[in-house]
Design an enzyme around this catalytic site. Structure first.
Site, mmCIF file in Angstrom:
data_model
loop_
_atom_site.group_PDB
_atom_site.id
_atom_site.type_symbol
_atom_site.label_atom_id
_atom_site.label_comp_id
_atom_site.label_asym_id
_atom_site.label_seq_id
_atom_site.Cartn_x
_atom_site.Cartn_y
_atom_site.Cartn_z
ATOM 1 N N SER A 26 1.057 -1.703 0.059
ATOM 2 C CA SER A 26 -0.304 0.301 -0.219
ATOM 3 C C SER A 26 0.909 0.874 0.120
ATOM 4 C CB SER A 26 -1.198 -0.313 1.290
ATOM 5 O OG SER A 26 -1.651 1.174 1.263
ATOM 6 N N HIS A 28 -7.383 -5.202 -0.856
ATOM 7 C CA HIS A 28 -5.789 -4.583 -0.451
ATOM 8 C C HIS A 28 -4.654 -5.571 -0.271
ATOM 9 C CE1 HIS A 28 -3.982 -1.124 -1.030
ATOM 10 N NE2 HIS A 28 -4.249 -0.967 0.050
ATOM 11 N N ASP A 66 0.169 -4.225 -4.016
ATOM 12 C CA ASP A 66 -1.273 -3.539 -4.369
ATOM 13 C C ASP A 66 -1.215 -2.324 -4.031
ATOM 14 O OD1 ASP A 66 -3.966 -3.442 -5.656
ATOM 15 O OD2 ASP A 66 -4.505 -3.474 -3.585
#
Length: 482
Positions: free
Chosen positions: A184, A295, A208
């Protein structure tokens, strides 16, 4: 902790407002703040005052973020040792080994370096290699409003770059032996560290990478292929954040970009009531496993790949739709890369940037899959309606039954489908065929497979099986090599 992205706007919404804000901010002179050995940080373009991030704010100070480096090694797999770039004696006194690769694992928004998944990833690495595994903890900088956390990534990246520089200058440790793994916001932390090290880091893996405040911005702001000698990316939540709450980037930002299951909806992450009613400004830590399931899948896939190197083969393809319609099978002559830990083994990994790969995974638990193309030629007396299934039997194990076709079953016709098998069966020794139409038929018709050809995805090898028999419905038919 609320995820407030009001300071990060998107070109697809409120474009006029963003343009007006950006125009206004463009008239304001840029400023900077300096943090000692980490240097200075500007709040001018492209770091701020852009459509995607109009807020002109600074990253917090190193003291406020309090980045910590938690070292685990094969010698201390359960308890970390804290090392510090400003106190090299802590490195000398630790189990850090100069003759090993060093892998940094960097968490994202509202996460922490002591979260279980980071240590789990380290422990899986210890099963396959001797390695320095450093979990980067910047929870004091990540557990705030999202916009501020996204700006704080610059300081965390600078801290990592400074540590790598100290290892290089003080101990002769090459940055080429460094692998930065970021989830992230952690992906962009890794990108900032790599940029400061002028791309000399051996590898960056983006799990991601976060979309808000980063997608569509210049390369120096976000992760991009120039940040390391090799950059690989796994996209698992790339649907637009508005209205789908997709937190990950759809933009390709690596040498190799993998889109498992199409990169948007992961198996086992189907929508639930909570994720549909939660507001973008109201996601807190306790609900992240519900609202951010897609996610989080990226780091779960990577962790699984460490012990299952062959179960995440990525197929080059221009779109997921073409991949699903059998247009990108088998692997080309140069082979397919392995998504995850072993992506750097792919010979063509840096031939160009934004190489795109697709694959399918399992749902929770067993994520690995092995792709085959199955071709079934039917035999029988007359046309029937129903479905046909095939199971593979190999030297390493057997698969469950997979549906190849459902509908009108015509003798002498051939039915083809790609299947993603949950077991690595190895060299296929036989196959079993079954058909059923779920209708009571007093005449008890029979049907069989006269030939079944199975093509393996990784190398295109074909296995041919034949039989002259037919069977009643729900009766297994075994086929052996022709």
């Amino acid at each position: 902790m609320p995820m407030d992205v009001r300071g990060c706007l998107f070109p697809s919404v409120q474009m006029l407002l963003c343009w007006l804000v950006s125009l206004l901010l463009a008239t304001v002179g840029g400023k900077e703040v300096c943090y000692g050995h980490l240097g200075c940080f500007s709040n001018d373009k492209p770091w701020a005052g852009m459509i995607q991030r109009p807020s002109k704010i600074f990253p917090w100070s190193p003291e406020d973020i309090d980045t910590r480096f938690l070292l685990y090694t094969n010698e201390n797999p359960n308890n970390y040792q804290i090392i510090s770039a400003t106190d090299p004696a802590t490195i000398n006194a630790s189990n850090f080994q100069l003759d090993r690769k060093t892998r940094f694992i960097i968490h994202g928004f509202i996460d922490k370096g002591e979260e279980g998944w980071l240590l789990d990833m380290c422990k899986k690495m210890f099963q396959v290699e001797k390695v320095n595994c450093i979990c980067v903890d910047w929870k004091r900088g990540s557990r705030t409003e999202y916009t501020q956390a996204s700006y704080n990534t610059r300081v965390v990246g600078a801290e990592i770059a400074f540590l790598v520089q100290v290892l290089s200058t003080e101990m002769g440790y090459s940055p080429e032996n460094v692998h930065l793994i970021g989830h992230s916001l952690g992906s962009h932390v890794a990108g900032e560290a790599g940029r400061r090290l002028e791309g000399h880091v051996g590898r960056i893996t983006g799990l991601d990478p976060a979309e808000p405040c980063f997608q569509g911005l210049p390369e120096e702001v976000r992760l991009d292929p120039s940040d390391a000698m090799f950059v690989d990316v796994i996209h698992t939540d790339s649907a637009p954040i508005i209205p789908y709450l997709g937190f990950g980037m759809s933009q390709k930002v690596g040498h190799l970009d993998f889109f498992p299951n199409g990169g948007k909806e992961m198996p086992g992450c189907q929508k639930n009531i909570l994720s549909t009613i939660v507001d973008i400004n109201g996601i807190w830590e306790g609900t992240r496993n519900f609202a951010a399931c897609n996610h989080l899948r990226s780091y779960k896939y990577y962790a699984s790949s460490i012990l299952n190197p062959d179960g995440f083969l990525g197929y080059p393809c221009s779109s997921y739709e073409k991949f699903q319609h059998n247009d990108c099978f088998p692997c080309p002559e140069q082979g397919c890369p392995k998504m995850g830990h072993y992506a750097d083994q792919f010979e063509g990994k840096t031939a160009t940037v934004e190489q795109t790969f697709f694959l399918n995974t399992g749902d929770s638990g067993n994520f690995t899959r092995w792709r085959y193309k199955v071709s079934v030629t039917l035999s029988g007396a007359k046309k029937l309606s129903g479905y046909i299934l095939v199971a593979l039997y190999g030297c390493n194990g057997n698969s469950k039954q997979y549906e190849v076709f459902k509908g009108s079953l015509q003798p002498e016709a051939r039915y083809i489908r790609d299947i993603d098998v949950d077991v690595n069966v190895g060299e296929i020794q036989k196959v079993k065929f079954l058909w059923n139409n779920k209708v009571i038929n007093l005449f008890r018709p029979t049907m069989g497979a006269s030939q079944i050809t199975v093509q393996r995805g990784k190398d295109g090898k074909e296995f041919n099986f034949c039989s002259s028999n037919t069977v009643h419905e729900d009766v297994l038919q075994s086929l052996y090599p022709c």
